[in-house]
Every structure is written in C-alpha cells, then in structure tokens.
Design a protein around this motif. Structure first.
Motif, mmCIF file in Angstrom:
data_model
loop_
_atom_site.group_PDB
_atom_site.id
_atom_site.type_symbol
_atom_site.label_atom_id
_atom_site.label_comp_id
_atom_site.label_asym_id
_atom_site.label_seq_id
_atom_site.Cartn_x
_atom_site.Cartn_y
_atom_site.Cartn_z
ATOM 1 N N GLY A 100 -3.188 -79.333 -3.955
ATOM 2 C CA GLY A 100 -2.818 -79.249 -2.612
ATOM 3 C C GLY A 100 -1.402 -79.147 -2.337
ATOM 4 O O GLY A 100 -1.150 -79.004 -1.267
ATOM 5 N N ALA A 101 -0.682 -79.245 -3.238
ATOM 6 C CA ALA A 101 0.974 -79.235 -2.954
ATOM 7 C C ALA A 101 1.329 -77.915 -2.884
ATOM 8 O O ALA A 101 0.817 -76.970 -3.628
ATOM 9 C CB ALA A 101 1.462 -79.876 -4.145
ATOM 10 N N LYS A 102 2.100 -77.461 -1.812
ATOM 11 C CA LYS A 102 2.695 -76.240 -1.605
ATOM 12 C C LYS A 102 3.957 -76.200 -2.199
ATOM 13 O O LYS A 102 4.841 -77.103 -1.982
ATOM 14 C CB LYS A 102 2.747 -75.958 0.199
ATOM 15 C CG LYS A 102 1.285 -75.709 0.534
ATOM 16 C CD LYS A 102 1.269 -75.543 1.825
ATOM 17 C CE LYS A 102 -0.055 -75.410 2.472
ATOM 18 N NZ LYS A 102 -0.170 -75.217 4.109
ATOM 19 N N PRO A 103 4.429 -75.012 -2.768
ATOM 20 C CA PRO A 103 5.739 -74.894 -3.151
ATOM 21 C C PRO A 103 6.598 -74.829 -1.866
ATOM 22 O O PRO A 103 6.075 -74.448 -0.886
ATOM 23 C CB PRO A 103 5.855 -73.382 -3.908
ATOM 24 C CG PRO A 103 4.602 -73.080 -3.371
ATOM 25 C CD PRO A 103 3.568 -73.714 -3.149
ATOM 26 N N PRO A 104 7.754 -75.278 -2.258
ATOM 27 C CA PRO A 104 8.873 -75.139 -1.141
ATOM 28 C C PRO A 104 9.046 -73.585 -0.750
ATOM 29 O O PRO A 104 9.222 -72.854 -1.594
ATOM 30 C CB PRO A 104 10.204 -75.732 -1.754
ATOM 31 C CG PRO A 104 10.092 -75.771 -3.186
ATOM 32 C CD PRO A 104 8.261 -75.771 -3.387
ATOM 33 N N ALA A 105 9.218 -73.625 0.580
ATOM 34 C CA ALA A 105 9.455 -72.321 1.191
ATOM 35 C C ALA A 105 10.897 -71.880 0.863
ATOM 36 O O ALA A 105 11.805 -72.378 0.666
ATOM 37 C CB ALA A 105 9.187 -72.497 2.796
ATOM 38 N N PRO A 106 10.838 -70.559 0.547
ATOM 39 C CA PRO A 106 12.264 -70.022 0.176
ATOM 40 C C PRO A 106 13.231 -70.075 1.279
ATOM 41 O O PRO A 106 12.917 -69.753 2.519
ATOM 42 C CB PRO A 106 11.922 -68.509 -0.195
ATOM 43 C CG PRO A 106 10.635 -68.312 0.208
ATOM 44 C CD PRO A 106 9.854 -69.499 0.372
ATOM 45 N N THR A 107 14.390 -70.269 1.056
ATOM 46 C CA THR A 107 15.471 -70.281 2.120
ATOM 47 C C THR A 107 15.549 -68.978 2.670
ATOM 48 O O THR A 107 15.961 -68.082 1.895
ATOM 49 C CB THR A 107 16.775 -70.932 1.559
ATOM 50 O OG1 THR A 107 17.088 -70.242 0.582
ATOM 51 C CG2 THR A 107 16.502 -72.327 1.296
ATOM 52 N N PRO A 108 15.847 -68.856 3.787
ATOM 53 C CA PRO A 108 16.252 -67.367 4.598
ATOM 54 C C PRO A 108 17.582 -66.959 4.129
ATOM 55 O O PRO A 108 18.186 -67.894 3.823
ATOM 56 C CB PRO A 108 15.988 -67.744 5.884
ATOM 57 C CG PRO A 108 16.209 -68.865 6.245
ATOM 58 C CD PRO A 108 15.861 -69.672 4.949
ATOM 59 N N PRO A 109 17.945 -65.723 3.836
ATOM 60 C CA PRO A 109 19.222 -65.139 3.589
ATOM 61 C C PRO A 109 20.313 -65.763 4.663
ATOM 62 O O PRO A 109 19.696 -65.633 5.952
ATOM 63 C CB PRO A 109 18.910 -63.686 3.315
ATOM 64 C CG PRO A 109 17.765 -63.526 4.326
ATOM 65 C CD PRO A 109 17.083 -64.591 4.168
#
Length: 125
Positions: free
Chosen positions: A71-80
């Motif tokens: 159930g772990a979600k990968p970290p969201a990518p940082t916006p440019p």
C-alpha cells in the motif's frame, strides 16, 4: 652444366615458395584464431551485460510489486521549476514593464532593444 644451374635455381625457388606458403598459412591461421577468440569474448561480454540488465529490471519490478502490495505509494515527482520571478528595479520605482506592453513597438524590436533581426545576423544598426 647449364642444366645443373637451371635445375638448382628452380629447386631453390620451389623451396623458397614452399617455405613462404607454409609461413603464410600459419599466419592466416593465427589471424583467424585471433578474430574468432575476439568475437567469442565480445559475445561473452554482451551476454553478461544483457543478463545484468535483465537482473536489474527484475529487481525493480519486484520492488514495485512489493510496494504496491504493502500500500505504499511512490513519492510524487517534483514539478519542473517555473520561471524565476523578476526583482523590482530601483530605477523604475518598483514597477516593471514588459516588452509586449510598449505601445506601437514591434515585439521583436522591443525585446532586443536594438532593432536587430535574423536577416542581419545580429549586427547592430
């Protein structure tokens, strides 16, 4: 007597040619063996590289499955990063004007400030 000299020279030439032919065939055999061993080494390195790539992809896929089951979600990518804000200029009293807000000016001329164009390769007027 002339026949003995001719016979001797022909025999010498035949022995010389036979000796060269033997060394040339050995040299050719050595070249072929070196090329064969080189290709075998190249194929071994390529196979090892492909196996490592497959191993890395399998490990990544397995880790992703473990994380999805837990159930772990990968970290969201940082916006440019967006455009950097322009600091107010003390000469204009804190107001900034853009090149597009000038009245009656060509935007290309207002942006460069010198009236240059691509036709004159950037030389000033």
């Amino acid at each position: 007597m002339a026949n003995d000299y001719i016979l001797s020279s022909v025999t010498d030439v035949q022995q010389l040619l036979k000796g060269n032919a033997d060394s040339q065939s050995v040299a050719m055999l050595n070249n072929v063996m070196a090329e064969t061993i080189g290709m075998a080494m190249h194929n071994a390195v390529t196979a090892q590289h492909n196996a490592q790539m497959l191993n890395s992809a399998t490990t990544t896929s397995t880790c992703a499955r473990i994380l999805s089951v837990m159930g772990a979600k990968p970290p969201a990518p940082t916006p440019p990063p967006g455009p950097t804000p322009v600091a107010p200029s003390p000469a204009t009293g804190g107001t900034t004007t853009s090149a597009s807000s000038t009245t009656g000016a060509d935007p290309a001329t207002a942006a460069t400030g010198s009236g240059t164009s691509a036709a004159n390769n950037g030389t000033s007027n």
